[in-house]
Enzyme design. Structure first.
Site, mmCIF file in Angstrom:
data_model
loop_
_atom_site.group_PDB
_atom_site.id
_atom_site.type_symbol
_atom_site.label_atom_id
_atom_site.label_comp_id
_atom_site.label_asym_id
_atom_site.label_seq_id
_atom_site.Cartn_x
_atom_site.Cartn_y
_atom_site.Cartn_z
ATOM 1 C CG ASP A 425 -1.547 1.124 1.261
ATOM 2 O OD1 ASP A 425 -2.566 1.649 0.217
ATOM 3 O OD2 ASP A 425 -1.855 1.800 2.208
ATOM 4 C CB THR A 427 -1.865 6.579 1.682
ATOM 5 O OG1 THR A 427 -1.926 7.032 0.371
ATOM 6 C CG2 THR A 427 -2.358 7.294 2.793
ATOM 7 C CE LYS A 627 -4.399 24.890 -4.374
ATOM 8 N NZ LYS A 627 -4.552 25.776 -3.578
ATOM 9 N NE ARG A 661 1.263 15.618 -3.520
ATOM 10 C CZ ARG A 661 0.042 14.371 -2.768
ATOM 11 N NH1 ARG A 661 -0.006 13.288 -2.550
ATOM 12 N NH2 ARG A 661 -1.191 15.426 -3.472
ATOM 13 C CB THR A 742 -1.830 3.306 -4.035
ATOM 14 O OG1 THR A 742 -2.377 4.701 -3.103
ATOM 15 C CG2 THR A 742 -1.843 3.949 -5.168
ATOM 16 N NE ARG A 843 -9.414 7.290 -7.655
ATOM 17 C CZ ARG A 843 -9.909 8.147 -6.560
ATOM 18 N NH1 ARG A 843 -9.206 8.948 -5.611
ATOM 19 N NH2 ARG A 843 -11.075 8.149 -7.052
ATOM 20 C CG ASP A 869 -1.655 3.052 6.646
ATOM 21 O OD1 ASP A 869 -1.677 3.250 7.331
ATOM 22 O OD2 ASP A 869 -2.244 2.143 5.462
#
Length: 1214
Positions: A425, A427, A627, A661, A742, A843, A869
């Site tokens: 995973d 996150t 943005k 990022r 993820t 996704r 987790d």
């Protein structure tokens, strides 16, 4: 956030434009058609008692991840034990020992079996008890539930029922799947963190139906009643179909009103909801599977070896029964002196065939010691002790959380040393859910001198690698070309700055108001204002410090606001129509608070990939601030807005290489007439009703977000957990493949891929995405064909690649994965994925994670490890051969479903490379030794049978055989399985390629197994022949006495004890005082046991009475035969290991020799060279990144040298 209602502050729904809120008039839409299979659920709100009985009888909120309960423990545990074929054999043998033809007493057969089963089942019970305790912690959490009469009281989660009205407060988990009725916001909005479900850290906005908004206090539920008709329990996290029948009206429900179990309430003081799905019916539990019973590949192969030994046992028994048949039919009639007093079925010459069959059963029991009954229980004990060492490893203890590693099951210890693919995973596993503002590019100028974690780690790695090179060319390269990144601190900085959460930026040009001295100060001012204004966050005052904390849907927004605050532009307040920013300038002593009126907010969605606000400043100027992803922003720039595009693009590429990022920032000035005309269209689209509403909004928004002027770009660091890049690099060097699964969007996953070096510049990315999600069958077929074509083209590109250093990364989204996992495409997808250096699936749902894990496990046939987790990782953790849970802060679902639990991803390195390597070698070495010693012992029964007319008589006393398996040979082998180390933990980490001995199965292949069996065969022949030669035809004592069967059996058994214990001492590489005590103590225990047993009454000991003191000890021949047999048997093994080390050494042999001769200290250059060799060739991780950069720089140097050579040649010719 302050407690109580927040309606006086703000109606949050006014901020949002797109799908998070529909106009209230939509509630008048036609209700869903709820009928037919799959839509039978009926929930009576505030009447949970109606669901406890038929016909509804919905499940309670109790959950369980245990394998057993009080009722099922015995049958399930017995089933698990008798899945082992050896245990079935010993059960049959124990039953047969009750009959007269048994060569052994019932006690000698039943006692070992009972001991083995008892120990194994006790271990299973203890491990399952630990799972039960963790389940209990979740089930006994408390929630506020409506008890009646408008009174809410605390109730344990497990007692919550479908239909209960629940009040959940801020930062608490939802105890079940709830229908949102109202919240602390006036318009029924709430913010939900679903990281535990789909891995996403950004908050989701949920909304209540307008009709239920008056249910905003405890008292309002006094007479509340309603009925929910909806879909049946299913695993889909993102869909929900249902109707609410309330106040004589029917209202349609959709996923935006559903709050899922194990998600968390954020930025909202409280919500009220009614339970729709509870316990095992909840969507998160529907995505999990029953805790599986896992067996390691070593144990499965061990069963096949048992089959071989059983076949050998049958063959020997058939030979014995045929010999007994011949003896009984043709020779027994002549043996009148052996004739039994009364005819017996098993010794009747007239029924020789029946007697032969009877002897066949006897032989099966007699030769049973070929099958090591104590093998299983010894392995259970060893694995249990290994698990204790894993639990107590101080190097896997997380000081911050105080959480140690935990082996939740010890059945899979050796499997840790055979992992081929790690599925992780993202996150909470790779990242720690914290964004830090690190760098930025403004008006074509890069700001921020602090290096990212990726840059620092890569620089360290490059420094090490370049120091190890011997090439002269590379030494020149090192001196002239390679410039390592380093953390640069401001010149005026006298000490380390205090840590600011969300802000790791360092550049004196922008800090302290110095930005005003820059030549492009006006653009910098605009940049900082965009950071402070373009968002949907809420400021909160920290009552203790007086500072502002920010709560937002995205952690990126929080990082931007913290950065703006540090630059002097502090967002301090939001009203219904304005945001207020406190701006500090060096020229003015006091900050100036400016108001920016929010005219429109065009919020961020995964489809739009951008966010905009239209504001009016204090001077009346209207401006659009935007943005978003650089690819989206750049295509919307005006011709006069591309001034800084080239330099900004270069900076964005550098930030991406550093694992950051990025977002691009732009603006657009508007005049009043232009804005008014557009706003009329926007309001018309926003208030429309129908399925085209969102498309109309998107079209109108797109019209405004054009002709932008580029200002700059931001770079934030999604903070990886400590040591993640180094861990991935080490695992890659150990030869492991790493996949990331993820729930995050593709851009986020790619950024993290760069951050942890699964991706790098120069790696060719294969992105597979579905072009449409229409449910029309024709469209679905076209989408499926398109995905298949994408994979086919990608495979051809890989096959045609000529560059041996080329690396490919496969990135696929969840929609595409839905098709790729279908039966007719999954193997094509797997072949493509296996050919790629790294695989990132974005996704993906929890179910898809489990399906991908199953595909890899079954498709490759190799060991898989899944690590995560959250509750969304439970499926893949249970599906993988080994499941590892991260015991983080987001609940314990992953840990409860796992086989091993660690506090941080970085501990996976030590768990696999050290403990996995050790456990694999220990267990396999131990199993091979068990087969060796039992063959060496068991075949002596057959030899004695052969020379005694296949009489069915055992040469050993029954108590000898009990001692053999339980004490005198099992205790040393336990010390081998627990303490043996071929190399130390430090060496394992320095030489990660040693790990490949496990996946390649070098120590448990048939060559090794059969070799040890052959060694046992040789030992059994030597033991038997030497003893027969000594005792058969001459006196063995000075008094002239000859040996009887008891003397010969005791002598042979003593030889067996010495031979097998010396063999295990020879095979060990690492000795502690434990091994010495267990090995030599076992031999001493045999003599002590023989002495004590011989001292007992002859009524119990029979022919063994005083045998050690009076018979064997006085005989010099006895001591000589033990010595000669021990030396001779082990001589063959000694020669084998000597030849192997001298002429065919393995990696660990070479390392052992270097360490023993201290070459690692005396010749560090050689030691460094050996370490550099001990890496599996890899295309991911820091090592691959550094090697690619060195190759690039060497190529540049060679080109430069060739050009210089040409110039020299031309000059010479002139």
């Amino acid at each position: 956030m302050a407690h109580g209602r927040i309606r006086a502050r703000i109606r949050r729904s006014h901020l949002y434009t797109f799908a998070c809120l529909r106009p209230s008039t939509v509630e008048g839409d036609e209700p869903h058609s709820i009928q037919g299979p799959g839509y039978s659920r009926r929930v009576h709100c505030n009447a949970s008692h109606m669901h406890k009985k038929k016909p509804l009888n919905y499940s309670s909120n109790y959950i369980s991840t245990t394998r057993y309960n009080v009722i099922t423990f015995l049958p399930k545990a017995f089933f698990e034990q008798f899945r082992r074929v050896a245990n079935i054999y010993f059960l049959v043998a124990a039953i047969c020992s009750l009959f007269a033809f048994s060569p052994f007493t019932p006690l000698s057969m039943i006692a070992p079996l009972a001991f083995v089963l008892g120990v194994s089942m006790a271990k299973e019970a203890v491990e399952d008890w630990h799972r039960f305790i963790q389940d209990l912690k979740v089930n006994t959490r408390k929630a506020r539930v409506h008890k009646g009469g408008g009174i809410f009281g605390r109730k344990q989660w497990r007692k919550i029922r479908v239909g209960d009205v629940v009040k959940v407060e801020k930062d608490k988990f939802f105890p079940a799947d709830l229908l949102l009725l109202s919240s602390s916001y006036e318009d029924g909005l709430c913010y939900v963190e679903t990281m535990n479900l789909d891995g996403e850290t950004n908050l989701k906005v949920k909304r209540a139906l307008e009709v239920t908004l008056p249910l905003d206090s405890d008292e309002s539920f006094k007479d509340f009643a309603g009925v929910i008709r909806c879909e049946d329990p299913n695993p889909s996290l993102y869909t929900f179909v249902g109707n609410l029948e309330y106040d004589r009206q029917i209202y349609p429900l959709d996923p935006s009103q559903i709050l899922l179990r194990d998600s968390k309430l954020r930025n909202t003081s409280y919500i009220y909801g009614v339970v729709v799905f509870a316990g095992q019916d909840s969507k998160v539990m529907q995505n999990s599977t029953k805790s599986p019973s896992k067996r390691s590949s070593v144990e499965k192969k061990m069963d096949r070896i048992i089959y071989v030994l059983l076949a050998t046992l049958l063959a020997l028994s058939i030979i014995s029964s045929m010999g007994f048949f011949i003896q009984t039919k043709y020779q027994m009639p002549d043996w009148w002196y052996l004739e039994p007093q009364s005819p017996q079925f098993c010794y009747d010459p007239d029924q020789a065939a029946a007697s032969g069959f009877c002897h066949f059963i006897t032989a099966l029991m007699l030769y049973g010691y070929l099958i090591p009954i104590s093998l299983y229980v010894s392995i259970e004990v060893v694995k249990f002790l290994q698990a204790i060492f894993i639990n107590q490893d101080i190097n896997m203890y997380d000081e911050e959380s105080g959480v140690p590693a935990q082996a939740r099951t010890s059945n899979l210890n050796e499997e840790l040393g055979q992992v081929d693919t790690v599925l992780s995973d993202k996150t909470g596993t790779l990242t720690c859910n914290q964004m830090d503002f690190l760098k930025c590019s403004i008006a074509g100028t890069a700001f921020g001198v602090r290096a990212s974690e990726v840059e620092i780690a890569a620089a360290k790695k490059m420094a090490i690698d370049t120091e190890e090179q011997e090439s002269d060319d590379l030494s020149h390269l090192r001196a002239s070309e390679i410039k390592l990144e380093r953390v640069v601190t401001s010149a005026g900085e006298k000490g380390p700055k205090p840590s600011i959460k969300g802000f790791s930026f360092d550049d004196s040009r922008l800090m302290g108001g110095n930005w005003m001295k820059e030549s492009n100060a006006d653009m910098i001012l605009l940049f900082l204002r965009i950071l402070a204004v373009c968002h949907a966050a809420i400021p909160e005052v920290n009552e203790e410090t007086g500072d502002f904390n920010y709560e937002a849907e995205s952690p990126d927004e929080i990082a931007f606001l913290v950065a703006a605050k540090e630059f002097g532009f502090e967002f301090v307040r939001r009203t219904q129509s304005s945001v207020f920013v406190r701006e500090r300038y060096p020229s003015s002593g006091n900050p100036i608070e400016r108001e920016y009126k929010i005219l429109n907010l065009l919020d961020f969605t995964s489809k739009r990939k951008r966010m905009s606000v239209i504001v009016r400043d204090e001077n009346g100027q209207i401006m659009l601030m935007c943005k978003g992803a650089d690819s989206i922003i750049f295509e919307r720039l005006a011709k006069n807005g591309r001034t800084y595009e080239e330099s900004t693009t270069r900076h964005l590429n550098e930030y991406g290489e550093a694992g950051l990022r990025t977002l691009a920032l732009a603006y657009k000035p508007l005049d009043e007439a232009e804005y008014t005309a557009w706003n009329n269209e926007f309001v018309k689209a926003k208030t429309s009703i129908g399925v085209d509403r969102e498309a109309m909004l998107e079209k109108v928004s797109d019209m405004m977000e054009r002709e932008l002027i580029l200002v700059g770009a931001t770079a934030v660091e999604d903070k990886l957990q400590k040591g993640v890049p180094q861990c991935i690099d080490k695992l890659a060097q150990a030869g492991l493949k790493i996949w990331v699964l993820t729930g995050d969007k593709m851009e986020t996953a790619i950024n993290i891929g760069f951050a942890c070096s699964l991706l790098r510049q120069g790696m060719k990315q294969i992105c597979i995405s579905a072009m449409n999600s229409d449910t029309n069958p024709d469209v679905k077929k076209a989408v499926k064909e398109d995905i298949s074509m994408q994979m086919t083209n990608a495979s051809q590109m890989i096959n045609l690649e000529k560059d041996p250093h080329a690396a490919f990364a496969l990135i696929i989204d969840g929609k595409s994965l839905t098709y790729a996992l279908e039966d007719d495409m999954k193997h094509q997808f797997l072949r493509l994925a296996v050919d790629c250096a790294s695989v990132i699936c974005c996704r993906v749902s929890p179910k898809q994670k489990a399906l991908v894990t199953r595909l890899v496990k079954e498709g490759t046939g190799k060991t898989t490890l899944a690590i995560g987790d959250g509750a969304n990782d439970v499926g893949m953790i249970q599906e993988a051969d080994i499941g590892v849970g991260i015991s983080g802060v987001e609940g314990m679902q992953a840990v409860m479903a796992s086989d091993f639990a660690i506090a941080q991803f970085r501990f996976l390195e030590r768990l696999l490379v050290v403990h996995g390597h050790w456990c694999y070698k220990r267990i396999t070495h131990m199993i091979c030794y068990f087969f060796y010693k039992n063959i060496a012992f068991g075949l002596t029964f057959f030899y004695f049978e052969a020379v005694t007319g296949f009489s069915g008589q055992s040469i050993y006393d029954d108590w000898y055989m009990i001692l053999f398996n339980v004490f005198v040979t099992s205790i040393p082998v336990i010390s081998l399985g627990v303490f043996e180390q071929d190399v130390s933990s430090e060496i394992c980490l320095q030489f990660p390629a040693l790990y490949q001995q496990g996946p390649r199965n070098l120590f448990f292949n048939w060559q090794n197994i059969l070799g040890m069996m052959f060694n046992g065969l040789i030992a059994s022949i030597i033991i038997f022949l030497f003893n027969v030669l000594l005792f058969a035809e001459q006196a063995f004592r000075s008094g002239g006495q000859t040996a009887d069967m008891a003397v010969m059996g005791t002598s042979m058994f003593t030889c067996v004890v010495w031979v097998v214990n010396c063999q295990i001492a020879l095979s060990m590489s690492h000795f502690t005082w434990f091994q010495h005590i267990f090995i030599w103590g076992s031999i001493a225990l045999w003599y002590l046991s023989l002495f004590v047993y011989g001292m007992l009454s002859p009524e119990y000991t029979g022919n063994v009475y005083q045998i050690l003191v009076e018979v064997l000890s006085p005989s010099v021949g006895f001591w000589w035969i033990v010595l000669v047999v021990t030396v001779t048997c082990n001589l063959f093994y000694f020669l084998h290991i000597s030849i192997q080390r001298c002429f065919y050494p393995m990696d660990h042999h070479i390392i052992q020799e270097i360490k023993y001769s201290k070459k690692d200290v005396e010749d560090k250059h050689m030691w460094t060279r050996e370490r550099s060799k001990a890496r599996q060739e890899t295309k991911i991780g820091f090592t691959a990144r550094v090697e690619a950069k060195i190759r690039h720089l060497k190529g540049k140097l060679q080109k430069r040298q060739s050009i210089l050579g040409m110039h020299c040649a031309v000059a010479t010719s002139r």
